[in-house]
Enzyme design. Structure first.
Site: not given
Length: 272
Positions: A41, A157
Site C-alpha cells: 500500500s 489493498d
C-alpha cells in the site's frame, strides 16, 4: 564474514506512510545499503519511488511540494460499484514520479509489492511487469479505490493480507530485515486519556473510517509480521489521521526521528 544483504519492509498506513520517506532519508545518510525492498500500500508507493531513484531527498522534496489541494485534484470519482475513486489520475501521478512504462527490471533496487485477491483472500505478489500497475493494485483500499483486474483476478489493498511484508523481503533474498510500521497500536491510540480523546474527537470522514477499519482489522497481522524482523522502526504518527495527507512534513519528520533512534541497534546488529 560475508556481507549481510539488507531488506526493507515498508508497511501500509495511508497518509502515515509518508513517514517511510523520513526513514529512508536517515538510512541513506547513515550509509545503510538497502539490497531489497518490499512494500504494501503506502509502503509500495514509497518503496517503488526509492527503488527507482535511490534518492530519498528527491522523494521528500516532491511529496512535500504536493499540497492537500493538489491531492484533491487526484480524486476521479467512479460510479460506486467497487470503489469511489477510479485511480486514473493517481496512475498519472505515479508515471510522473517513476517514468512512463517502468518495469520492475528497470529499478535500481530489487522491489516487490503485495495486493489481495478479493475473491480468495490470497496475497498476490508483484515483482515483474509494470510497476505502476502493481502499485495501483497494492493501494486499492476497499471501498475507496476501484478494484484492479489483473490476470483474471480482482485485486484490492495488500494490507489486508500482508500489512508489513517481512516474509516477502526475506524470500527475495534478505538476510537482515528492517521493518517499518506506521499503523499505530489500535488500543493505545494516543497519549491522552480516553475521556480527553472523547471530548476532543471530531466526526471522521468516510475515507478515514474505511482506512481505519482496514487497519483495525489487520493489526494482529502487523504484530505477527514485526516479530520476524531483525529491527523494527515505528514512527510516532498516532496524532496524524490516516487521511491527513497535508501533514507530509510532520510524517517525514517522525520517520527521521524514529530511524535515528533505531540507528544504534541497526549498526550494532550489522556489526558496523
Amino acid at each position: 564474514m560475508p556481507k549481510q544483504r539488507i531488506g526493507l519492509a515498508l508497511g501500509g498506513g495511508a497518509a502515515r506512510g509518508m513517514a517511510h520517506i523520513g526513514v529512508l532519508t536517515v538510512l541513506e545518510k547513515e550509509g545503510i545499503p538497502i539490497d531489497f525492498i518490499a512494500g504494501t500500500s503506502a509502503g509500495a508507493i514509497v518503496g517503488s519511488l526509492y527503488a527507482r531513484s535511490k534518492n530519498a531527498a528527491q522523494i521528500k522534496e516532491k511529496v512535500i511540494a504536493m499540497s492537500a489541494r493538489r491531492l484533491t485534484r487526484l480524486i476521479d470519482p467512479a460510479l460506486p460499484r467497487t470503489g469511489f475513486i477510479k485511480g486514473d489520475k493517481f496512475n498519472d501521478l505515479l508515471v510522473s514520479f517513476l517514468g512512463s512504462d517502468v518495469k520492475f527490471s528497470d529499478l535500481l533496487i530489487p522491489f516487490a509489492c503485495t495486493a489481495t485477491d478479493i475473491d480468495t483472500g490470497e496475497a498476490v505478489v508483484f515483482d515483474r511487469g509494470s510497476v505502476v500497475e502493481a502499485v495501483r493494485a497494492s493501494i486499492s483500499l476497499p471501498g475507496i479505490f476501484t478494484v484492479v483486474k489483473r490476470a483474471g483476478r480482482y485485486l484490492v489493498d495488500g494490507g489486508l493480507t500482508d500489512p508489513v511484508p517481512v516474509n516477502l523481503v526475506r524470500r527475495m533474498g534478505a538476510d537482515f530485515v528492517i521493518a517499518v510500521n506506521v499503523i499505530p497500536d489500535v488500543v493505545d491510540r494516543s497519549h491522552d486519556s480516553v475521556e480527553e480523546r472523547i471530548k476532543d474527537a471530531k466526526e471522521p470522514n468516510i475515507i478515514h473510517v474505511l482506512i481505519q477499519s482496514v487497519h483495525i482489522g489487520t493489526y494482529s497481522l502487523v504484530r505477527s509480521s514485526l516479530e520476524k524482523a531483525d529491527v523494527v522502526i515505528e514512527p510516532d504518527v498516532v496524532h496524524i489521521g490516516a487521511a491527513e495527507f497535508h501533514h507530509a512534513r510532520e510524517c517525514i519528520k517522525q520517520g527521521e526521528l524514529a530511524a535515528r533512534k533505531a540507528m544504534p541497534e541497526i549498526k550494532s546488529k550489522l556489526g558496523i
